[in-house]
Design a protein around this motif. Structure first.
Motif, PDB file in Angstrom:
ATOM      1  N   UNK A 217      38.128  15.190  50.711  1.00 20.08           N
ATOM      2  CA  UNK A 217      39.160  15.378  49.696  1.00 20.08           C
ATOM      3  C   UNK A 217      40.216  16.243  50.380  1.00 20.08           C
ATOM      4  N   UNK A 218      41.417  15.707  50.529  1.00 24.76           N
ATOM      5  CA  UNK A 218      42.377  16.283  51.466  1.00 24.76           C
ATOM      6  C   UNK A 218      43.550  16.960  50.765  1.00 24.76           C
ATOM      7  N   UNK A 219      43.869  18.171  51.219  1.00 20.65           N
ATOM      8  CA  UNK A 219      45.110  18.836  50.822  1.00 20.65           C
ATOM      9  C   UNK A 219      46.091  18.668  51.965  1.00 20.65           C
ATOM     10  N   UNK A 220      47.113  17.865  51.723  1.00 22.99           N
ATOM     11  CA  UNK A 220      48.095  17.600  52.762  1.00 22.99           C
ATOM     12  C   UNK A 220      49.008  18.807  52.960  1.00 22.99           C
ATOM     13  N   UNK A 221      49.840  18.731  53.991  1.00 21.47           N
ATOM     14  CA  UNK A 221      50.717  19.850  54.329  1.00 21.47           C
ATOM     15  C   UNK A 221      51.832  20.065  53.300  1.00 21.47           C
ATOM     16  N   UNK A 222      52.030  19.097  52.406  1.00 19.94           N
ATOM     17  CA  UNK A 222      53.006  19.272  51.327  1.00 19.94           C
ATOM     18  C   UNK A 222      52.318  19.527  49.989  1.00 19.94           C
ATOM     19  N   UNK A 223      51.024  19.945  50.034  1.00 20.65           N
ATOM     20  CA  UNK A 223      50.218  20.330  48.870  1.00 20.65           C
ATOM     21  C   UNK A 223      49.778  19.157  47.995  1.00 20.65           C
ATOM     22  N   UNK A 224      49.950  17.917  48.477  1.00 21.96           N
ATOM     23  CA  UNK A 224      49.394  16.786  47.746  1.00 21.96           C
ATOM     24  C   UNK A 224      47.870  16.784  47.915  1.00 21.96           C
ATOM     25  N   UNK A 225      47.154  16.388  46.876  1.00 27.13           N
ATOM     26  CA  UNK A 225      45.699  16.272  46.920  1.00 27.13           C
ATOM     27  C   UNK A 225      45.365  14.785  46.918  1.00 27.13           C
ATOM     28  N   UNK A 226      44.645  14.336  47.955  1.00 24.54           N
ATOM     29  CA  UNK A 226      44.468  12.903  48.166  1.00 24.54           C
ATOM     30  C   UNK A 226      43.020  12.594  48.535  1.00 24.54           C
ATOM     31  N   UNK A 227      42.513  11.465  48.013  1.00 24.44           N
ATOM     32  CA  UNK A 227      41.200  10.964  48.421  1.00 24.44           C
ATOM     33  C   UNK A 227      41.377  10.181  49.717  1.00 24.44           C
ATOM     34  N   UNK A 228      40.969  10.773  50.838  1.00 28.40           N
ATOM     35  CA  UNK A 228      41.098  10.100  52.130  1.00 28.40           C
ATOM     36  C   UNK A 228      39.980   9.089  52.319  1.00 28.40           C
ATOM     37  N   UNK A 229      38.804   9.394  51.831  1.00 30.56           N
ATOM     38  CA  UNK A 229      37.686   8.454  51.872  1.00 30.56           C
ATOM     39  C   UNK A 229      37.061   8.409  50.487  1.00 30.56           C
ATOM     40  N   UNK A 230      36.328   7.352  50.198  1.00 36.71           N
ATOM     41  CA  UNK A 230      35.684   7.248  48.884  1.00 36.71           C
ATOM     42  C   UNK A 230      34.448   6.378  48.979  1.00 36.71           C
ATOM     43  N   UNK A 231      33.347   6.919  48.485  1.00 41.23           N
ATOM     44  CA  UNK A 231      32.123   6.137  48.318  1.00 41.23           C
ATOM     45  C   UNK A 231      31.865   6.024  46.823  1.00 41.23           C
ATOM     46  N   UNK A 232      31.695   4.802  46.348  1.00 40.23           N
ATOM     47  CA  UNK A 232      31.502   4.574  44.925  1.00 40.23           C
ATOM     48  C   UNK A 232      30.334   3.625  44.704  1.00 40.23           C
ATOM     49  N   UNK A 233      29.402   4.060  43.859  1.00 35.61           N
ATOM     50  CA  UNK A 233      28.295   3.209  43.447  1.00 35.61           C
ATOM     51  C   UNK A 233      28.351   3.019  41.948  1.00 35.61           C
ATOM     52  N   UNK A 234      28.281   1.784  41.489  1.00 35.55           N
ATOM     53  CA  UNK A 234      28.339   1.484  40.067  1.00 35.55           C
ATOM     54  C   UNK A 234      26.937   1.279  39.512  1.00 35.55           C
ATOM     55  N   UNK A 235      26.745   1.663  38.260  1.00 38.12           N
ATOM     56  CA  UNK A 235      25.465   1.460  37.588  1.00 38.12           C
ATOM     57  C   UNK A 235      25.306  -0.029  37.297  1.00 38.12           C
ATOM     58  N   UNK A 236      24.313  -0.665  37.922  1.00 36.25           N
ATOM     59  CA  UNK A 236      24.095  -2.104  37.731  1.00 36.25           C
ATOM     60  C   UNK A 236      23.931  -2.466  36.261  1.00 36.25           C
ATOM     61  N   UNK A 237      23.321  -1.575  35.495  1.00 40.86           N
ATOM     62  CA  UNK A 237      23.056  -1.864  34.089  1.00 40.86           C
ATOM     63  C   UNK A 237      24.321  -1.891  33.238  1.00 40.86           C
ATOM     64  N   UNK A 238      25.427  -1.398  33.796  1.00 42.72           N
ATOM     65  CA  UNK A 238      26.682  -1.355  33.039  1.00 42.72           C
ATOM     66  C   UNK A 238      27.586  -2.548  33.324  1.00 42.72           C
ATOM     67  N   UNK A 239      27.222  -3.401  34.268  1.00 44.67           N
ATOM     68  CA  UNK A 239      28.120  -4.466  34.693  1.00 44.67           C
ATOM     69  C   UNK A 239      28.386  -5.481  33.588  1.00 44.67           C
ATOM     70  N   UNK A 240      27.529  -5.522  32.585  1.00 47.81           N
ATOM     71  CA  UNK A 240      27.785  -6.394  31.441  1.00 47.81           C
ATOM     72  C   UNK A 240      29.085  -5.991  30.739  1.00 47.81           C
ATOM     73  N   UNK A 241      29.471  -4.723  30.882  1.00 48.45           N
ATOM     74  CA  UNK A 241      30.718  -4.241  30.287  1.00 48.45           C
ATOM     75  C   UNK A 241      31.906  -4.411  31.224  1.00 48.45           C
ATOM     76  N   UNK A 242      31.619  -4.716  32.483  1.00 46.31           N
ATOM     77  CA  UNK A 242      32.681  -4.797  33.490  1.00 46.31           C
ATOM     78  C   UNK A 242      32.554  -6.079  34.314  1.00 46.31           C
TER      79      UNK A 242
END
Length: 405
Positions: A217-242
């Protein structure tokens, strides 16, 4: 269901979470075009080329065929093309993939975030997941980002902070501010972090995530906060909604046997042992795996055929187990509560006959509804299948099979 970095970032943008912009590419030509767009848009000749696989440690991992890392910083169009050529189609081996590695079918060509500015650049760690011990979501964060969080937790546990959130109440403003404060931020960076954390938590809830990790989670030199990398796992049981999210599944990243098991609604997880097991019910499966270890073997898989098993699903499970060359014996342990034991027995017999000559020992323990009929079916089938009534008998047979292998 795990997502690739480029997929996760596109979803985060819908929740107004700032991310490192980039393009998913399948060929060196696409990577070159992505670089041109990034250079024109952001005015930097630097770009990051990242292998896209479902595993961490990509930066430290190496492509087996070419020896380069899975994440490279390119300083020119020629380097982007060279890195893309050496990464795409190669096998990336990381600490999480093991020696087998994973084939890289896509790369992510992203903007350079390490530009100069009036303030100091910083890397943080932040993740959100369910803490089952108290039934609340927990935001775990640290000032030590960009590295293995396990090492931080082991060597400097005082640098790991946790903020628990009651699932029904949402993240409170004071909690977001507390996180920004503990990360040592102030001024514009402090405000941006509180917004980032709030929006990220909304994404975690809205997407029914099982886990969401931003590192760094990166704070750039101009104070922006940015997600440089992201790992996301979804709940398989919720996919009926998505249903739209279900379309993001990358089957090529999953174990082929687990994918095949899913087609028959079988709960299957491949392990590294030598005794295959087929059981109905997760609790019984865990007990059976313990029994296999106590008898001197190692479980080769977790396979729960469920309460609606029939001859077809049992045969499918049987075939999946047999695809593992490490399997030296198979233990089928069924308690006939909902499922009838004779149906399971018939499935075993059908699979045995359809698959032809099977050399490895097969031990079948059936208890419950129609257990006697099931034992009779197996005993009269003429097949080399050993039946057991007691769990101790099944354990003894497994021990013999493992010892003789």
């Amino acid at each position: 269901m795990n997502l690739h970095e480029y997929q996760a970032k596109e979803l985060l943008k819908k929740y107004n979470v700032p991310v490192q912009e980039g393009f998913a590419c399948s060929t060196p030509q696409e990577a070159e075009e992505a670089y041109r767009t990034i250079k024109t848009t952001y005015g930097s000749s630097f770009a990051v080329v990242k292998a896209q696989i479902h595993a961490g440690g990509r930066g430290k991992g190496k492509i087996r065929e070419t020896g380069i890392n899975g994440v490279k910083v390119a300083k020119s169009l020629e380097e982007v093309s060279d890195f893309a050529t050496k990464i795409l189609g190669g096998t990336l081996v990381t600490i999480q993939t093991g020696e087998a590695g994973k084939v890289v079918n896509k790369i992510y060509v992203a903007q350079d975030m390490y530009y100069d500015g009036p303030t100091e650049r910083k890397e943080f760690y932040l993740s959100i997941l369910l803490d089952r011990s108290n039934g609340q979501n927990v935001i775990m964060y640290s000032t030590e980002g960009g590295m293995d969080i396990e090492e931080v937790a082991h060597n400097t546990p005082e640098k790991i902070f946790k903020e628990w959130v009651y699932p029904g109440g949402g993240l409170n403003g004071y909690q977001a501010r507390k996180i920004a404060f503990n990360l040592g931020l102030s001024g514009e960076a402090f405000k941006n972090m509180t917004k980032f954390v709030t929006n990220l938590y909304n994404a975690y809830i809205g997407l029914d995530c099982a886990m969401l990790e931003i590192n760094p989670l990166f704070k750039a030199a101009d104070d922006k906060i940015v997600a440089v990398d992201c790992k996301m796992g979804l709940d398989d049981n919720s996919l009926m909604r998505h249903p739209d999210l279900a379309q993001l599944r990358d089957i090529s990243e999953e174990d082929p046997t687990e994918v095949e098991a899913g087609k028959y609604n079988l709960n299957f997880v491949k392990l590294d042992g030598n005794v295959g097991c087929m059981v109905n019910g997760a609790g019984l499966a865990m007990a059976t795996m313990d029994m296999i270890k106590l008898s001197g073997g190692e479980p080769a898989n977790f396979l729960d055929v469920g309460g609606t098993a029939n001859a077809t699903t049992v045969e499918a499970g049987f075939r999946i187990i047999m695809k593992d060359p490490k399997v030296k014996a198979i233990l089928i342990n069924i308690f006939g509560g909902i499922v009838r034991c004779d149906r399971v027995a018939q499935g075993v017999i059908d699979a045995y006959k359809n698959m032809g000559n099977i050399e490895i020992p097969i031990i079948v323990r059936l208890q419950g509804t129609n257990a006697e009929e099931a034992k009779k079916l197996i005993d009269e089938s003429g097949l080399k299948v050993q039946s057991a009534i007691l769990l101790s008998e099944a354990a003894a047979l497994v021990n013999q099979a493992v010892s003789a292998a």
